[in-house]
Design a protein around this motif. Structure first.
Motif, PDB file in Angstrom:
ATOM      1  N   ASN A  32      70.813  -7.950  -4.316  1.00 23.20           N
ATOM      2  CA  ASN A  32      69.452  -7.436  -4.470  1.00 23.20           C
ATOM      3  C   ASN A  32      69.215  -6.098  -3.780  1.00 23.20           C
ATOM      4  O   ASN A  32      68.084  -5.616  -3.748  1.00 23.20           O
ATOM      5  CB  ASN A  32      68.457  -8.474  -3.954  1.00 23.20           C
ATOM      6  N   HIS A 322      68.541 -17.308   2.218  1.00 13.83           N
ATOM      7  CA  HIS A 322      68.335 -16.712   0.899  1.00 13.83           C
ATOM      8  C   HIS A 322      69.286 -17.365  -0.107  1.00 13.83           C
ATOM      9  O   HIS A 322      70.054 -16.707  -0.802  1.00 13.83           O
ATOM     10  CB  HIS A 322      68.536 -15.196   0.958  1.00 13.83           C
ATOM     11  N   PRO A 329      62.320 -16.583   0.015  1.00 12.73           N
ATOM     12  CA  PRO A 329      62.220 -15.732  -1.181  1.00 12.73           C
ATOM     13  C   PRO A 329      61.276 -16.295  -2.240  1.00 12.73           C
ATOM     14  O   PRO A 329      60.632 -15.522  -2.959  1.00 12.73           O
ATOM     15  CB  PRO A 329      63.662 -15.658  -1.693  1.00 12.73           C
ATOM     16  N   MET A 330      61.161 -17.613  -2.320  1.00  8.24           N
ATOM     17  CA  MET A 330      60.227 -18.209  -3.284  1.00  8.24           C
ATOM     18  C   MET A 330      58.788 -17.846  -2.936  1.00  8.24           C
ATOM     19  O   MET A 330      57.987 -17.496  -3.812  1.00  8.24           O
ATOM     20  CB  MET A 330      60.372 -19.735  -3.291  1.00  8.24           C
ATOM     21  N   GLU A 333      58.141 -14.123  -3.570  1.00  9.02           N
ATOM     22  CA  GLU A 333      58.020 -13.900  -5.019  1.00  9.02           C
ATOM     23  C   GLU A 333      56.644 -14.328  -5.515  1.00  9.02           C
ATOM     24  O   GLU A 333      55.986 -13.609  -6.272  1.00  9.02           O
ATOM     25  CB  GLU A 333      59.110 -14.696  -5.750  1.00  9.02           C
ATOM     26  N   ARG A 334      56.202 -15.501  -5.057  1.00  9.11           N
ATOM     27  CA  ARG A 334      54.899 -16.024  -5.448  1.00  9.11           C
ATOM     28  C   ARG A 334      53.771 -15.089  -4.982  1.00  9.11           C
ATOM     29  O   ARG A 334      52.743 -14.960  -5.660  1.00  9.11           O
ATOM     30  CB  ARG A 334      54.707 -17.422  -4.844  1.00  9.11           C
ATOM     31  N   HIS A 337      55.982 -10.231  -4.262  1.00 14.34           N
ATOM     32  CA  HIS A 337      57.003  -9.379  -3.650  1.00 14.34           C
ATOM     33  C   HIS A 337      58.388  -9.920  -4.023  1.00 14.34           C
ATOM     34  O   HIS A 337      58.976 -10.714  -3.285  1.00 14.34           O
ATOM     35  CB  HIS A 337      56.846  -9.359  -2.129  1.00 14.34           C
ATOM     36  N   PRO A 338      58.927  -9.511  -5.175  1.00 11.52           N
ATOM     37  CA  PRO A 338      60.253  -9.990  -5.583  1.00 11.52           C
ATOM     38  C   PRO A 338      61.329  -9.585  -4.588  1.00 11.52           C
ATOM     39  O   PRO A 338      61.189  -8.583  -3.860  1.00 11.52           O
ATOM     40  CB  PRO A 338      60.464  -9.323  -6.948  1.00 11.52           C
ATOM     41  N   MET A 339      62.396 -10.352  -4.561  1.00  6.66           N
ATOM     42  CA  MET A 339      63.435 -10.137  -3.554  1.00  6.66           C
ATOM     43  C   MET A 339      64.008  -8.724  -3.592  1.00  6.66           C
ATOM     44  O   MET A 339      64.226  -8.106  -2.549  1.00  6.66           O
ATOM     45  CB  MET A 339      64.554 -11.162  -3.729  1.00  6.66           C
ATOM     46  N   GLU A 341      62.620  -6.081  -4.261  1.00  4.78           N
ATOM     47  CA  GLU A 341      61.655  -5.154  -3.663  1.00  4.78           C
ATOM     48  C   GLU A 341      61.643  -5.273  -2.143  1.00  4.78           C
ATOM     49  O   GLU A 341      61.780  -4.276  -1.424  1.00  4.78           O
ATOM     50  CB  GLU A 341      60.255  -5.437  -4.219  1.00  4.78           C
TER      51      GLU A 341
END
Length: 361
Positions: A32, A322, A329-330, A333-334, A337-339, A341
């Motif tokens: 990532n 991770h 990370p979940m 994301e929720r 803020h995606p991983m 990013e």
């Protein structure tokens, strides 16, 4: 680097009991990182402490990285370099701009590698050496939680040398706590070495097991509650908490085996919890995070006590997992803020902190 990109060294593996999990987390982080922006070098630390240059994520996933013949270590002096020991006794020095430690547990999450990087004046992702040490040590985290008036499970501290007189220790614990109790090594991650004792025999067995992992042991009251986790990101006044997630353990409690080896354990994002309790958890998470002087990221764990809905702080994890089942990370994301990013934000944040602090010296 000559191409204008910053060089990022990702370090994974390590000597702790969480070695395998660190390998998975390390591979995920590497995948990532924005390769258009950063040149990524990979260093794996074996269980016996060898630092090896790793050529690909695939070799991490299949375990073949451990066969690497190239040693690669961070120099502790201020050249800020990675020294590669090549065949034939040759050495190659590579300038390092940022280090991303993905080392769970001892010798990675406890301030040791952070201290090395601070000596070498190399920017790195995550908490500094003191903050890392404090958040790794459950006893000192409890002292800090008390200082900011965050509710937590009551406990009896035990030193390993005290177990020479086991009867005296057991009598002291039984005078203060009712069964069942949890026995925890003060410095261990992923619930390693933690047991639940329902009687004196199990207490003695649990104390002996905890002693194998640390010289400091906590014996805690049992909180009958739901296991809730919250992700915190950033630093200082800019730190923020995400929503919360719930752990539904397949075992009596969420130990290492239940977490990583039992498919019946599951994570629930946005569980059915009253909005005011979610907000209370988020506020407490940021309060603990700031009090521990955390930087970058941390996962803060709580219990929501059944029957009372009391929010009870459990622990803080400064280098959260991770893996495919990891909550951090979940939750990020929720929260939008995606991983890919936030991983890159963490790298930039580390670089900015280092240069800001250098100006103050």
């Amino acid at each position: 680097m000559e191409n204008g990109k910053k060089s990022v060294v990702v370090i994974f593996g390590g000597r702790s009991s969480e070695h395998e999990v660190s390998c998975i987390s390390g591979a995920t982080v590497i995948e990532n990182i924005d390769k258009e922006k950063y040149d990524v070098m990979i260093v794996g630390i074996t269980k016996d402490g060898k630092w090896l240059l790793v050529d690909s994520v695939d070799s991490i996933r299949d375990g073949s990285w451990r066969k690497s013949r190239t040693r690669a270590v961070i120099s502790p002096d201020t050249e800020s370099v990675l020294i590669e020991s090549l065949e034939g006794g040759m050495e190659n020095k590579v300038k390092v701009d940022v280090v991303f430690p993905v080392l769970h547990g001892l010798y990675g999450e406890d301030g040791t590698i952070q201290g090395l990087l601070e000596m070498a004046r190399i920017p790195f992702v995550g908490c500094g050496h003191l903050s890392s040490a404090v958040t790794m040590d459950k006893f000192f985290t409890k002292v800090i939680a008390d200082s900011v008036n965050v509710s937590q499970a009551s406990y009896v501290p035990v030193r390993s040398f005290e177990l020479k007189d086991m009867d005296k220790v057991v009598e002291r614990i039984e005078a203060e706590k009712e069964y069942p109790v949890f026995i925890k090594p003060s410095n261990a991650g992923s619930s390693v070495g933690i047991t639940k004792a329902h009687n004196r025999e199990e207490l003695i067995e649990g104390l002996r097991l905890a002693k194998k992992h640390d010289r400091k042991i906590l014996v805690e009251e049992t909180i009958n509650g739901r296991e809730i986790e919250c992700a915190v990101f950033g630093y200082g006044d800019g730190a923020f908490a995400t929503g919360v997630g719930e752990i539904v353990a397949a075992a009596e409690f969420y130990d290492y085996d239940a977490k990583y080896n039992n498919a019946a354990s599951k994570t629930v994002i946005d569980p059915d919890i009253p909005a005011e309790k979610v907000e209370e958890i988020r506020e407490a998470a940021v309060k603990i995070y700031r009090a521990c002087d955390c930087f970058g990221m941390a996962r803060v764990d709580f219990f929501l006590e059944r029957g009372t809905d009391r929010v009870v702080f459990n622990e803080i994890n400064a280098i959260p997992g991770h893996t495919s089942i990891s909550m951090y990370p979940m939750l990020m994301e929720r929260a939008g803020h995606p991983m890919s990013e936030y991983i890159n934000e963490l790298i930039e944040m580390a670089y900015e902190r280092h240069h800001y602090e250098r100006k103050l010296v």
